[in-house]
Design an enzyme around this catalytic site. Structure first.
Site, PDB file in Angstrom:
ATOM      1  N   HIS A 140      -0.599  -1.281   5.469  1.00 13.78           N
ATOM      2  CA  HIS A 140      -0.261  -0.031   6.146  1.00 13.78           C
ATOM      3  C   HIS A 140      -1.371   0.314   7.130  1.00 13.78           C
ATOM      4  O   HIS A 140      -2.471  -0.258   7.054  1.00 13.78           O
ATOM      5  CB  HIS A 140      -0.139   1.095   5.111  1.00 13.78           C
ATOM      6  CG  HIS A 140      -1.270   1.079   4.122  1.00 13.78           C
ATOM      7  ND1 HIS A 140      -1.179   0.456   2.899  1.00 13.78           N
ATOM      8  CD2 HIS A 140      -2.534   1.554   4.191  1.00 13.78           C
ATOM      9  CE1 HIS A 140      -2.319   0.568   2.248  1.00 13.78           C
ATOM     10  NE2 HIS A 140      -3.170   1.230   3.022  1.00 13.78           N
TER      11      HIS A 140
ATOM     12  N   ASP B 243      -6.270  -6.104   0.822  1.00 18.39           N
ATOM     13  CA  ASP B 243      -5.855  -4.898   0.121  1.00 18.39           C
ATOM     14  C   ASP B 243      -4.344  -4.924  -0.119  1.00 18.39           C
ATOM     15  O   ASP B 243      -3.574  -5.333   0.756  1.00 18.39           O
ATOM     16  CB  ASP B 243      -6.220  -3.675   0.987  1.00 18.39           C
ATOM     17  CG  ASP B 243      -5.905  -2.362   0.288  1.00 18.39           C
ATOM     18  OD1 ASP B 243      -6.507  -2.102  -0.756  1.00 18.39           O
ATOM     19  OD2 ASP B 243      -5.043  -1.607   0.793  1.00 18.39           O
TER      20      ASP B 243
ATOM     21  N   GLU C 162      -6.216  -8.720  -3.673  1.00 17.35           N
ATOM     22  CA  GLU C 162      -6.192  -7.568  -4.564  1.00 17.35           C
ATOM     23  C   GLU C 162      -4.753  -7.457  -5.064  1.00 17.35           C
ATOM     24  O   GLU C 162      -3.885  -6.893  -4.409  1.00 17.35           O
ATOM     25  CB  GLU C 162      -6.592  -6.292  -3.819  1.00 17.35           C
ATOM     26  CG  GLU C 162      -6.823  -5.126  -4.763  1.00 17.35           C
ATOM     27  CD  GLU C 162      -5.889  -3.942  -4.572  1.00 17.35           C
ATOM     28  OE1 GLU C 162      -5.808  -3.110  -5.481  1.00 17.35           O
ATOM     29  OE2 GLU C 162      -5.212  -3.850  -3.532  1.00 17.35           O
TER      30      GLU C 162
ATOM     31  N   HIS D 222     -13.687   0.838  -7.639  1.00 19.08           N
ATOM     32  CA  HIS D 222     -13.666   2.188  -7.059  1.00 19.08           C
ATOM     33  C   HIS D 222     -12.395   2.971  -7.371  1.00 19.08           C
ATOM     34  O   HIS D 222     -12.316   4.155  -7.087  1.00 19.08           O
ATOM     35  CB  HIS D 222     -13.837   2.105  -5.542  1.00 19.08           C
ATOM     36  CG  HIS D 222     -12.683   1.418  -4.879  1.00 19.08           C
ATOM     37  ND1 HIS D 222     -12.477   0.070  -4.993  1.00 19.08           N
ATOM     38  CD2 HIS D 222     -11.666   1.892  -4.135  1.00 19.08           C
ATOM     39  CE1 HIS D 222     -11.373  -0.255  -4.339  1.00 19.08           C
ATOM     40  NE2 HIS D 222     -10.852   0.831  -3.814  1.00 19.08           N
ATOM     41  N   ASP D 223     -11.370   2.294  -7.912  1.00 20.14           N
ATOM     42  CA  ASP D 223     -10.123   2.980  -8.260  1.00 20.14           C
ATOM     43  C   ASP D 223     -10.158   3.378  -9.731  1.00 20.14           C
ATOM     44  O   ASP D 223     -11.160   3.198 -10.409  1.00 20.14           O
ATOM     45  CB  ASP D 223      -8.932   2.057  -8.001  1.00 20.14           C
ATOM     46  CG  ASP D 223      -8.700   1.854  -6.517  1.00 20.14           C
ATOM     47  OD1 ASP D 223      -8.954   2.791  -5.742  1.00 20.14           O
ATOM     48  OD2 ASP D 223      -8.270   0.748  -6.134  1.00 20.14           O
TER      49      ASP D 223
HETATM   50  C1  NOJ Z   1      -6.028  -0.472  -3.109  1.00 20.30           C
HETATM   51  C2  NOJ Z   1      -7.337   0.229  -2.943  1.00 20.30           C
HETATM   52  O1  NOJ Z   1      -8.245  -0.289  -3.871  1.00 20.30           O
HETATM   53  C3  NOJ Z   1      -7.081   1.709  -3.158  1.00 20.30           C
HETATM   54  O2  NOJ Z   1      -8.283   2.439  -3.193  1.00 20.30           O
HETATM   55  C4  NOJ Z   1      -6.155   2.208  -2.084  1.00 20.30           C
HETATM   56  O3  NOJ Z   1      -5.802   3.549  -2.350  1.00 20.30           O
HETATM   57  C5  NOJ Z   1      -4.887   1.370  -1.997  1.00 20.30           C
HETATM   58  N1  NOJ Z   1      -5.139  -0.046  -2.091  1.00 20.30           N
HETATM   59  C6  NOJ Z   1      -4.165   1.627  -0.690  1.00 20.30           C
HETATM   60  O4  NOJ Z   1      -4.848   1.019   0.379  1.00 20.30           O
END
Ligand code: NOJ
Length: 536
Positions: free
Chosen positions: A103, A200, A242, A307-308
């Site tokens: 995106h 990503d 990812e 980080h998530d």
């Molecule tokens: C994965 C990333 O780690 C996350 O932080 C992000 O919100 C989503 N992809 C969308 O880009």
């Protein structure tokens, strides 16, 4: 055998914005990171993954890019980036960056053009529909924060698809021009000196949902286009997927040497936390047995936290509840109904032995370890911040005001109070305490790098009667390497003799204490040992 640099590497992820502020404006910046490369080199890091640093309205921590060819001006400029690459090269540190192309930001010029004019070539860069379309079994990414995937755009007169926030319209990867744009972006950053890309949302990039006439196989081929492009431009650069997927789906991303080089090990991550929650190793063993071998071409990227949220979506409801109960008992610690928004150290209640056990496991499992900034000092979280921001507070460097992160009084909020507050938990103080977690991790990294068989050797699990004991082994041209980890708080005894008989002797390399050549190994509660076996 071909040698790949990433097989014996230590990855470290950081966000420039929260690492170190060099100019006192309250925001971390590239010059700050350049200043701190000495620290990272001394720590033993060999590859830095930089979170998005591009111009962005920052709806999603920079994962909403509005210009792929530039740097967020608060962080510096392309000249600073080039300096970073130069200095990192001197230290032998590679830099990989996020490629966020599922995106764009809603503010990206492509989207502005697309919504303005149906006949613009950019219209088809995105995914439109006259009506919102329901997809079967597709999970919302941010349940509770964003409850739809289609938003009506007044100017465009249609709905656009967004798998994340509505400020992040999905690109149409079926469009050949979009794919060319992506390759061009990759080419730009490769020529700036990066060593690869974290792709990503890789799993969503290849989902055909909503795109007219799209086939998943066709979309998957894009990974092959990326790989060809990369190989032609920079032979040793990597693609890291990812993708939070089950073992049977991994081949889609790796596929011999034709797609990505590495993939995040989300599956292992979730079951490792289940094992830690239960104090029993069966979940970990079962998971490792299910993982497909992806060597020598590919590698797992293993991690504890990033980080998530700690996403637990691949566990059963019952398993997830067990992990919640142990590590996130309060609802405020949970997020999206599937994850935990805490840092590692507070989840483990700051228990040093458990922290060390977790890191020892991470560093000794097949694959490459990733550690997140601040986890090397046992940093905490701030649950008063919204959503995933709780785990994104600035790095704690010293006990000076603002944790030494910035000289500006009103910058980003640092963790001040409690056992994880910066007066106690900071780099400078921990460096001067001989037995601190930081000094211990530095040694762990150094030992890990001297064990290349973990990244390339033949892996074997040796099952034990004791349900808390995890014993594993690597065999390679470098020799035999063994590990024993105790997941319970009680000490256990383990006989090494049975493993290979009496003809070998043991060389202790690392552990919760020195076991020397002992044949009956005493392992403390949450203790562990690493050793080699050699002929007498
Ligand atoms: C994965 C990333 O780690 C996350 O932080 C992000 O919100 C989503 N992809 C969308 O880009």
């Amino acid at each position: 055998m071909k040698y790949h640099w990433y097989q014996n590497s230590i990855f470290y992820s950081l966000d420039v914005e929260t690492f170190f502020d060099s100019n006192g404006d309250g925001i971390g910046d590239f010059q700050g990171l350049i200043d701190k490369l000495d620290y990272l080199a001394a720590l033993g890091i060999t590859c830095i993954w930089l979170l998005p640093f591009f111009p962005s309205p920052n709806r999603d921590n920079g994962y909403d890019v509005k210009d792929y060819y530039n740097i967020d001006e608060r962080l510096g400029n392309l000249g600073d980036f080039a300096q970073l690459i130069d200095k990192a090269q001197v230290y032998g540190i590679k830099i990989i960056i996020d490629l966020v192309v599922n995106h764009t930001s809603i503010e990206h010029p492509w989207f502005r053009e697309a919504r303005k004019d149906r006949n613009s070539k950019y219209r088809d860069y995105y995914v439109w529909s006259d009506e919102p379309v329901e997809f079967e079994s597709v999970e919302l990414s941010f349940q509770g924060e964003e409850n739809t995937m289609w938003t009506f755009d007044e100017q465009a007169g249609q709905y656009y698809l967004h798998r994340f926030y509505k400020e992040q319209p999905d690109l149409n990867i079926m469009n050949a021009d979009v794919r060319d744009e992506i390759l061009k972006i990759m080419g730009f950053w490769l020529s700036m000196g990066v060593s690869g890309f974290r792709i990503d949302a890789a799993a969503i990039i290849i989902e055909p949902h909503g795109i007219k006439g799209a086939e998943q196989e066709e979309l998957e081929k894009f990974f092959e286009e990326m790989r060809h492009f990369l190989a032609a431009k920079k032979t040793d650069a990597i693609l890291l997927a990812e993708a939070n997927v089950k073992p049977e789906e991994v081949a889609t991303y790796i596929k011999g040497e034709s797609r990505m080089h590495m993939i995040f090990n989300f599956f292992l991550n979730q079951y490792l936390f289940l094992s830690l929650a239960q104090g029993k190793v069966q979940p970990l063993i079962k998971t490792l047995r299910k993982l497909p071998g992806i060597q020598p071409a590919g590698q797992w990227l293993n991690f504890l936290r990033q980080h998530d949220e700690l996403n637990l979506n691949l566990l059963t409801d019952k398993e997830r509840q067990q992990v919640f109960k142990q590590f996130a008992p309060d609802e405020s610690m949970q997020i999206y109904g599937r994850g935990i928004r805490r840092r590692l150290a507070p989840m483990l209640d700051g228990n040093d032995a458990l922290l060390k056990l977790s890191y020892s496991i991470l560093l000794s499992l097949p694959g490459v370890p990733l550690i997140r900034y601040g986890d090397e000092i046992g940093m905490g979280d701030d649950l008063s911040l919204e959503g995933r921001e709780s785990v994104r507070t600035p790095m704690q460097w010293t006990s000076e005001p603002n944790a030494g992160f910035s000289t500006r009084a009103k910058g980003r909020k640092v963790i001040e109070k409690g056992k994880f507050g910066f007066p106690k938990i900071n780099v400078l103080s921990l460096q001067s305490q001989g037995d601190s977690i930081l000094n211990w991790i530095e040694r762990l990294f150094s030992i890990r790098k001297q064990c290349p068989e973990i990244g390339s050797g033949e892996f074997e699990i040796i099952e034990q009667d004791n349900e808390c004991l995890f014993v594993h082994h690597f065999r390679s041209e470098h020799g035999d390497l063994w590990f024993a980890h105790n997941f319970s708080g009680d000490p256990v005894t383990f006989s090494r003799e049975e493993l290979v008989g009496k003809s070998k002797k043991w060389v202790h390399i690392f552990g919760s204490r020195d076991a020397g050549e002992d044949r009956a190994l005493q392992i403390d509660g949450y203790g562990f040992h690493w050793w080699r076996s050699i002929n007498k």
